[in-house]
Design an enzyme around this catalytic site. Structure first.
Site, PDB file in Angstrom:
ATOM      1  N   GLY A  60      51.299  43.524  29.368  1.00 41.18           N
ATOM      2  CA  GLY A  60      51.468  42.982  30.716  1.00 41.18           C
ATOM      3  C   GLY A  60      50.264  42.149  31.084  1.00 41.18           C
ATOM      4  O   GLY A  60      49.228  42.201  30.418  1.00 41.18           O
ATOM      5  N   GLN A  65      43.851  38.165  36.769  1.00 46.19           N
ATOM      6  CA  GLN A  65      43.068  38.341  35.540  1.00 46.19           C
ATOM      7  C   GLN A  65      42.684  37.003  34.910  1.00 46.19           C
ATOM      8  O   GLN A  65      41.740  36.960  34.101  1.00 46.19           O
ATOM      9  CB  GLN A  65      43.845  39.186  34.536  1.00 46.19           C
ATOM     10  CG  GLN A  65      44.077  40.633  35.023  1.00 46.19           C
ATOM     11  CD  GLN A  65      44.863  41.442  34.042  1.00 46.19           C
ATOM     12  OE1 GLN A  65      46.091  41.470  34.098  1.00 46.19           O
ATOM     13  NE2 GLN A  65      44.204  42.075  33.103  1.00 46.19           N
ATOM     14  N   CYS A 110      42.754  47.764  29.587  1.00 46.16           N
ATOM     15  CA  CYS A 110      42.973  46.615  30.467  1.00 46.16           C
ATOM     16  C   CYS A 110      42.381  45.380  29.798  1.00 46.16           C
ATOM     17  O   CYS A 110      41.280  45.450  29.242  1.00 46.16           O
ATOM     18  CB  CYS A 110      42.297  46.863  31.821  1.00 46.16           C
ATOM     19  SG  CYS A 110      42.500  45.515  32.997  1.00 46.16           S
ATOM     20  N   LEU A 111      43.111  44.293  29.848  1.00 46.78           N
ATOM     21  CA  LEU A 111      42.619  43.058  29.206  1.00 46.78           C
ATOM     22  C   LEU A 111      41.386  42.503  29.923  1.00 46.78           C
ATOM     23  O   LEU A 111      40.677  41.663  29.381  1.00 46.78           O
ATOM     24  CB  LEU A 111      43.738  42.009  29.159  1.00 46.78           C
ATOM     25  CG  LEU A 111      44.913  42.371  28.242  1.00 46.78           C
ATOM     26  CD1 LEU A 111      46.009  41.341  28.347  1.00 46.78           C
ATOM     27  CD2 LEU A 111      44.482  42.560  26.808  1.00 46.78           C
ATOM     28  N   HIS A 153      50.540  49.239  36.679  1.00 47.46           N
ATOM     29  CA  HIS A 153      49.232  48.702  36.305  1.00 47.46           C
ATOM     30  C   HIS A 153      49.090  47.251  36.770  1.00 47.46           C
ATOM     31  O   HIS A 153      48.075  46.856  37.332  1.00 47.46           O
ATOM     32  CB  HIS A 153      49.060  48.802  34.783  1.00 47.46           C
ATOM     33  CG  HIS A 153      47.742  48.312  34.269  1.00 47.46           C
ATOM     34  ND1 HIS A 153      46.810  49.112  33.683  1.00 47.46           N
ATOM     35  CD2 HIS A 153      47.218  47.057  34.251  1.00 47.46           C
ATOM     36  CE1 HIS A 153      45.747  48.386  33.339  1.00 47.46           C
ATOM     37  NE2 HIS A 153      45.970  47.134  33.671  1.00 47.46           N
ATOM     38  N   GLU A 154      50.172  46.474  36.562  1.00 49.36           N
ATOM     39  CA  GLU A 154      50.097  45.037  36.931  1.00 49.36           C
ATOM     40  C   GLU A 154      50.121  44.839  38.448  1.00 49.36           C
ATOM     41  O   GLU A 154      49.357  44.022  38.982  1.00 49.36           O
ATOM     42  CB  GLU A 154      51.258  44.272  36.300  1.00 49.36           C
ATOM     43  CG  GLU A 154      51.329  44.343  34.770  1.00 49.36           C
ATOM     44  CD  GLU A 154      50.003  44.096  34.087  1.00 49.36           C
ATOM     45  OE1 GLU A 154      49.797  44.659  33.005  1.00 49.36           O
ATOM     46  OE2 GLU A 154      49.140  43.383  34.633  1.00 49.36           O
ATOM     47  N   HIS A 157      46.846  45.291  39.957  1.00 51.10           N
ATOM     48  CA  HIS A 157      45.948  44.138  39.833  1.00 51.10           C
ATOM     49  C   HIS A 157      46.124  43.175  41.015  1.00 51.10           C
ATOM     50  O   HIS A 157      45.195  42.514  41.431  1.00 51.10           O
ATOM     51  CB  HIS A 157      46.210  43.363  38.540  1.00 51.10           C
ATOM     52  CG  HIS A 157      45.462  43.902  37.332  1.00 51.10           C
ATOM     53  ND1 HIS A 157      44.093  44.093  37.301  1.00 51.10           N
ATOM     54  CD2 HIS A 157      45.914  44.280  36.112  1.00 51.10           C
ATOM     55  CE1 HIS A 157      43.735  44.574  36.126  1.00 51.10           C
ATOM     56  NE2 HIS A 157      44.817  44.710  35.390  1.00 51.10           N
TER      57      HIS A 157
HETATM   58  O1  K2U Z   1      46.986  44.246  32.829  1.00 53.51           O
HETATM   59  C1  K2U Z   1      46.424  44.358  31.748  1.00 53.51           C
HETATM   60  O2  K2U Z   1      45.192  44.452  31.640  1.00 53.51           O
HETATM   61  C2  K2U Z   1      47.240  44.497  30.498  1.00 53.51           C
HETATM   62  C3  K2U Z   1      47.259  45.903  30.025  1.00 53.51           C
HETATM   63  C4  K2U Z   1      48.446  46.550  30.707  1.00 53.51           C
HETATM   64  C5  K2U Z   1      48.621  48.018  30.515  1.00 53.51           C
HETATM   65  C6  K2U Z   1      47.585  48.858  30.174  1.00 53.51           C
HETATM   66  C7  K2U Z   1      47.820  50.237  30.029  1.00 53.51           C
HETATM   67  C8  K2U Z   1      49.080  50.765  30.239  1.00 53.51           C
HETATM   68  C9  K2U Z   1      50.115  49.925  30.575  1.00 53.51           C
HETATM   69  C10 K2U Z   1      49.871  48.568  30.708  1.00 53.51           C
HETATM   70  C11 K2U Z   1      47.274  45.778  28.512  1.00 53.51           C
HETATM   71  O3  K2U Z   1      48.547  45.779  28.052  1.00 53.51           O
HETATM   72  S1  K2U Z   1      46.179  46.853  27.766  1.00 53.51           S
HETATM   73  C12 K2U Z   1      46.624  46.937  26.144  1.00 53.51           C
HETATM   74  C13 K2U Z   1      47.805  47.825  25.861  1.00 53.51           C
HETATM   75  C14 K2U Z   1      48.636  47.476  24.842  1.00 53.51           C
HETATM   76  C15 K2U Z   1      49.727  48.299  24.540  1.00 53.51           C
HETATM   77  C16 K2U Z   1      49.971  49.456  25.260  1.00 53.51           C
HETATM   78  C17 K2U Z   1      49.140  49.801  26.298  1.00 53.51           C
HETATM   79  C18 K2U Z   1      48.038  48.975  26.597  1.00 53.51           C
HETATM   80 NI    NI Z   2      44.732  45.450  33.462  1.00 57.60          NI
END
Ligand code: K2U
Ligand code: NI
Length: 184
Positions: A60, A65, A110-111, A153-154, A157
């Protein structure tokens, strides 16, 4: 295309702002931004492209971000049962949720956070989200599992909330009351 260079750093104040509603019908510029969020998430899951451009894998992404304080998110993930959830939405809104909570047994990342943060993140187990897609259509989604966690999560943000704000600081691995474990 978006790369990691376009991501703001964890301490950037934009990540703590409440993002602005996108005026609808969306402008071409806002459509381009939302499409670029979806493109990043999809590219980040394609090993060859991710390797060439050094993309961190994500399921996501939210506009703040990448330094855009507007209410736009993209989610692209497959649940364990192989069901694909792929949505790019303007102005997503959580309109109802279960009392029961859920948490990812792996914790969350989180990215925008380039460091591991341990602990369970309590989320709602089931949610209903409404929003507007790139074609201008209204979308209503009833979500559970990883998809529900990702959308929360999104949407966090867009409200200046980071995943670690939810972690119990006294005991990060406290299992949230009345919760189910989501295994990815
Ligand atoms: O919003 C973001 O930073 C993207 C995150 C979203 C997310 C994190 C944790 C749990 C659900 C969503 C990235 O996807 S973090 C990397 C990731 C990749 C696969 C599964 C979980 C997290
Ligand atoms: Ni995030």
């Amino acid at each position: 295309m978006l790369t990691m260079d376009d991501f703001v750093k964890e301490d950037d104040p934009i990540l703590r702002k409440v993002a602005l509603e996108v005026p609808l019908p969306a402008s071409d510029e806002d459509k381009r931004i939302l499409a670029s969020l979806m493109e990043y998430v999809q590219n980040s899951q394609l090993h060859d492209i991710a390797a060439i451009y050094g993309l961190r894998a994500g399921i996501g992404l939210a506009a703040p971000q990448v330094n855009v304080s507007k209410r736009m998110i993209a989610v692209h993930l497959k649940e364990k049962d192989d069901q694909l959830y792929s949505y790019a939405l303007f102005n997503p809104k959580l309109i109802s949720h279960s009392v029961e909570k859920a948490y990812l047994t792996t914790g969350e990342g989180c990215l925008s956070v380039n460091r591991p943060v341990s602990g369970y993140v309590p989320r709602y187990a089931r949610i209903t989200v409404v929003g507007t897609d790139l074609e201008g259509k209204s979308v209503q989604l009833r979500l559970k599992g990883t998809a529900a966690i990702c959308f929360q999560h999104e949407i966090d943000h867009l409200n200046g909330i980071m995943f670690y704000d939810h972690i119990n600081q006294d005991d990060p691995y406290t299992v949230p009351e009345n919760s189910i474990a989501v295994v990815r």
